[in-house]
Design a protein around this motif. Structure first.
Motif, PDB file in Angstrom:
ATOM      1  N   GLU A 179      -5.107  -3.418 -10.912  1.00  0.00           N
ATOM      2  CA  GLU A 179      -4.850  -2.886  -9.579  1.00  0.00           C
ATOM      3  C   GLU A 179      -5.281  -3.851  -8.476  1.00  0.00           C
ATOM      4  O   GLU A 179      -4.810  -3.743  -7.341  1.00  0.00           O
ATOM      5  N   PHE A 180      -6.136  -4.787  -8.815  1.00  0.00           N
ATOM      6  CA  PHE A 180      -6.676  -5.686  -7.797  1.00  0.00           C
ATOM      7  C   PHE A 180      -5.595  -6.593  -7.217  1.00  0.00           C
ATOM      8  O   PHE A 180      -5.619  -6.904  -6.022  1.00  0.00           O
ATOM      9  N   ALA A 181      -4.633  -7.021  -8.039  1.00  0.00           N
ATOM     10  CA  ALA A 181      -3.579  -7.921  -7.559  1.00  0.00           C
ATOM     11  C   ALA A 181      -2.794  -7.291  -6.411  1.00  0.00           C
ATOM     12  O   ALA A 181      -2.471  -7.965  -5.420  1.00  0.00           O
ATOM     13  N   GLY A 182      -2.490  -6.003  -6.515  1.00  0.00           N
ATOM     14  CA  GLY A 182      -1.777  -5.332  -5.434  1.00  0.00           C
ATOM     15  C   GLY A 182      -2.604  -5.250  -4.169  1.00  0.00           C
ATOM     16  O   GLY A 182      -2.075  -5.392  -3.054  1.00  0.00           O
ATOM     17  N   GLU A 183      -3.897  -5.039  -4.311  1.00  0.00           N
ATOM     18  CA  GLU A 183      -4.779  -4.985  -3.146  1.00  0.00           C
ATOM     19  C   GLU A 183      -4.862  -6.350  -2.450  1.00  0.00           C
ATOM     20  O   GLU A 183      -4.938  -6.429  -1.225  1.00  0.00           O
ATOM     21  N   VAL A 184      -4.835  -7.417  -3.242  1.00  0.00           N
ATOM     22  CA  VAL A 184      -4.875  -8.762  -2.658  1.00  0.00           C
ATOM     23  C   VAL A 184      -3.600  -9.038  -1.865  1.00  0.00           C
ATOM     24  O   VAL A 184      -3.645  -9.616  -0.766  1.00  0.00           O
ATOM     25  N   ARG A 185      -2.459  -8.640  -2.403  1.00  0.00           N
ATOM     26  CA  ARG A 185      -1.199  -8.836  -1.672  1.00  0.00           C
ATOM     27  C   ARG A 185      -1.227  -8.094  -0.337  1.00  0.00           C
ATOM     28  O   ARG A 185      -0.765  -8.618   0.691  1.00  0.00           O
ATOM     29  N   ALA A 186      -1.771  -6.892  -0.344  1.00  0.00           N
ATOM     30  CA  ALA A 186      -1.863  -6.128   0.902  1.00  0.00           C
ATOM     31  C   ALA A 186      -2.830  -6.792   1.883  1.00  0.00           C
ATOM     32  O   ALA A 186      -2.582  -6.820   3.099  1.00  0.00           O
ATOM     33  N   LEU A 187      -3.930  -7.353   1.370  1.00  0.00           N
ATOM     34  CA  LEU A 187      -4.902  -8.041   2.223  1.00  0.00           C
ATOM     35  C   LEU A 187      -4.295  -9.276   2.867  1.00  0.00           C
ATOM     36  O   LEU A 187      -4.598  -9.608   4.016  1.00  0.00           O
ATOM     37  N   ALA A 188      -3.418  -9.951   2.134  1.00  0.00           N
ATOM     38  CA  ALA A 188      -2.835 -11.202   2.630  1.00  0.00           C
ATOM     39  C   ALA A 188      -1.598 -10.988   3.498  1.00  0.00           C
ATOM     40  O   ALA A 188      -1.034 -11.960   4.020  1.00  0.00           O
ATOM     41  N   THR A 238      -9.384  -2.574   7.407  1.00  0.00           N
ATOM     42  CA  THR A 238      -8.976  -1.418   6.602  1.00  0.00           C
ATOM     43  C   THR A 238      -8.709  -1.819   5.158  1.00  0.00           C
ATOM     44  O   THR A 238      -9.173  -1.154   4.217  1.00  0.00           O
ATOM     45  N   GLN A 239      -7.984  -2.916   4.976  1.00  0.00           N
ATOM     46  CA  GLN A 239      -7.637  -3.321   3.616  1.00  0.00           C
ATOM     47  C   GLN A 239      -8.863  -3.784   2.830  1.00  0.00           C
ATOM     48  O   GLN A 239      -8.970  -3.529   1.625  1.00  0.00           O
ATOM     49  N   ARG A 240      -9.792  -4.424   3.505  1.00  0.00           N
ATOM     50  CA  ARG A 240     -11.010  -4.836   2.810  1.00  0.00           C
ATOM     51  C   ARG A 240     -11.813  -3.612   2.370  1.00  0.00           C
ATOM     52  O   ARG A 240     -12.456  -3.627   1.309  1.00  0.00           O
ATOM     53  N   ALA A 241     -11.754  -2.570   3.161  1.00  0.00           N
ATOM     54  CA  ALA A 241     -12.427  -1.332   2.760  1.00  0.00           C
ATOM     55  C   ALA A 241     -11.716  -0.690   1.564  1.00  0.00           C
ATOM     56  O   ALA A 241     -12.367  -0.168   0.650  1.00  0.00           O
ATOM     57  N   LEU A 242     -10.396  -0.752   1.551  1.00  0.00           N
ATOM     58  CA  LEU A 242      -9.635  -0.170   0.444  1.00  0.00           C
ATOM     59  C   LEU A 242      -9.864  -0.926  -0.871  1.00  0.00           C
ATOM     60  O   LEU A 242      -9.801  -0.334  -1.943  1.00  0.00           O
ATOM     61  N   ILE A 243     -10.129  -2.217  -0.769  1.00  0.00           N
ATOM     62  CA  ILE A 243     -10.381  -3.006  -1.972  1.00  0.00           C
ATOM     63  C   ILE A 243     -11.587  -2.481  -2.733  1.00  0.00           C
ATOM     64  O   ILE A 243     -11.670  -2.598  -3.961  1.00  0.00           O
ATOM     65  N   ARG A 244     -12.507  -1.869  -2.012  1.00  0.00           N
ATOM     66  CA  ARG A 244     -13.724  -1.358  -2.651  1.00  0.00           C
ATOM     67  C   ARG A 244     -13.417  -0.252  -3.674  1.00  0.00           C
ATOM     68  O   ARG A 244     -14.283   0.125  -4.450  1.00  0.00           O
ATOM     69  N   ARG A 245     -12.182   0.251  -3.666  1.00  0.00           N
ATOM     70  CA  ARG A 245     -11.820   1.245  -4.681  1.00  0.00           C
ATOM     71  C   ARG A 245     -11.745   0.620  -6.074  1.00  0.00           C
ATOM     72  O   ARG A 245     -11.932   1.321  -7.074  1.00  0.00           O
ATOM     73  N   VAL A 246     -11.434  -0.667  -6.128  1.00  0.00           N
ATOM     74  CA  VAL A 246     -11.270  -1.325  -7.426  1.00  0.00           C
ATOM     75  C   VAL A 246     -12.231  -2.491  -7.618  1.00  0.00           C
ATOM     76  O   VAL A 246     -12.205  -3.158  -8.650  1.00  0.00           O
ATOM     77  N   ALA A 247     -13.063  -2.775  -6.624  1.00  0.00           N
ATOM     78  CA  ALA A 247     -13.988  -3.906  -6.715  1.00  0.00           C
ATOM     79  C   ALA A 247     -15.261  -3.584  -5.950  1.00  0.00           C
ATOM     80  O   ALA A 247     -15.283  -2.734  -5.063  1.00  0.00           O
ATOM     81  N   SER A 248     -16.320  -4.295  -6.293  1.00  0.00           N
ATOM     82  CA  SER A 248     -17.605  -4.104  -5.610  1.00  0.00           C
ATOM     83  C   SER A 248     -18.321  -5.443  -5.517  1.00  0.00           C
ATOM     84  O   SER A 248     -17.775  -6.487  -5.887  1.00  0.00           O
ATOM     85  N   SER A 249     -19.554  -5.399  -5.044  1.00  0.00           N
ATOM     86  CA  SER A 249     -20.388  -6.601  -4.922  1.00  0.00           C
ATOM     87  C   SER A 249     -19.667  -7.716  -4.173  1.00  0.00           C
ATOM     88  O   SER A 249     -19.635  -8.865  -4.597  1.00  0.00           O
ATOM     89  N   ALA A 250     -19.066  -7.352  -3.038  1.00  0.00           N
ATOM     90  CA  ALA A 250     -18.312  -8.335  -2.270  1.00  0.00           C
ATOM     91  C   ALA A 250     -19.221  -9.196  -1.404  1.00  0.00           C
ATOM     92  O   ALA A 250     -20.152  -8.709  -0.784  1.00  0.00           O
TER      93      ALA A 250
END
Length: 258
Positions: A179-188, A238-250
């Protein structure tokens, strides 16, 4: 024709049984010792280093090493950890590909205020193993035993790193890789509006076991102002906050090439 009669030698049979029992015992002891040695090697090197050492697909292809050092280490100038690491890398036919100093900790804690990022390229992954297990590296590492550092490795090459402008580097502990790949595309998605681009999305391994990070993102911008404007943009926040759904320790750093 007279029927053959079997002749038994009890003492001989007992001797053979004893010999077989001792042989089996020694074999089982050998397997136990072999397993213990393998466990020690795995604990010392870790699965990533084991793969680099013994897997042909990893050992003989280019490999990239990211070094992050704390400010107290950099204070010793040319004798700092990163500078001495660069000398060891050169001895293994590697070279410094890019270096950046930290301008700002955009996300993370005070202890995440790394001095900067050093990126090294090795012609072959086996060179990384030879360097990190060599006496020269152990001497350097022991001399900085009380200081915090990160040594991350990956086979994924960056898509070019400029010597000007600014870069935003983010480290994540990704829990759900698919799921992280989709979140990265949205962030970029809004990078073009800020004259930025995603130049490195790499799975990484901590080669010294000091941190949980397993994913690295590097964004490049024409200037520090552009990088900081992108980080402040509501869509980015907003997108960086949404990434926390699939990742942590940023941890996110704004870097300037040096």
């Amino acid at each position: 024709m007279p029927r053959a009669t079997a002749v038994y030698y009890p003492s001989l049979r007992r001797g053979l049984d004893g010999l077989l029992s001792r042989s089996l015992g020694w074999f089982l002891l050998f397997l136990l010792v072999l397993g213990a040695v393998a466990a020690i090697v795995l604990r010392y090197l870790g699965p990533t280093m084991i793969g680099l050492a013994f897997d042909d697909d990893q050992r003989d292809v280019p490999y990239y090493l990211v070094s992050l050092v704390k400010r107290d280490e950099a204070a010793s100038g040319t004798q700092g950890f990163a500078a001495q690491l660069a000398q060891l890398v050169a001895a293994e036919e590697g070279h410094l590909l890019w270096r950046g100093v930290t301008l700002q900790v955009a996300e993370g804690r005070m202890r995440d205020e790394w001095q900067g990022m050093w990126l090294f390229e090795f012609a072959r992954g086996g060179g990384v193993v030879e360097m990190l297990t060599g006496s020269g590296y152990r001497t350097v590492a022991d001399s900085y035993a009380g200081s915090k550092r990160l040594i991350l490795g990956t086979r994924t090459a960056p898509d070019g790193l400029a010597g000007t402008g600014a870069a935003v580097m983010s480290l994540f502990e990704v829990k759900q890789q698919h799921e992280f790949a989709g979140e990265v595309r949205a962030l970029a998605a809004n990078l073009v509006s800020f004259q930025g681009s995603l130049i490195w999305d790499a799975p990484v391994a901590d080669l010294e076991g000091n941190a949980p990070f397993n994913r690295l993102l590097v964004f490049e911008f024409v200037s520090r102002a552009s990088a900081e404007a992108w980080l402040r943009d509501p869509q980015t926040v907003t997108q960086r906050a949404l990434i926390r759904r699939v990742a942590s320790s940023a941890v996110t750093l704004v870097l300037q090439p040096s």
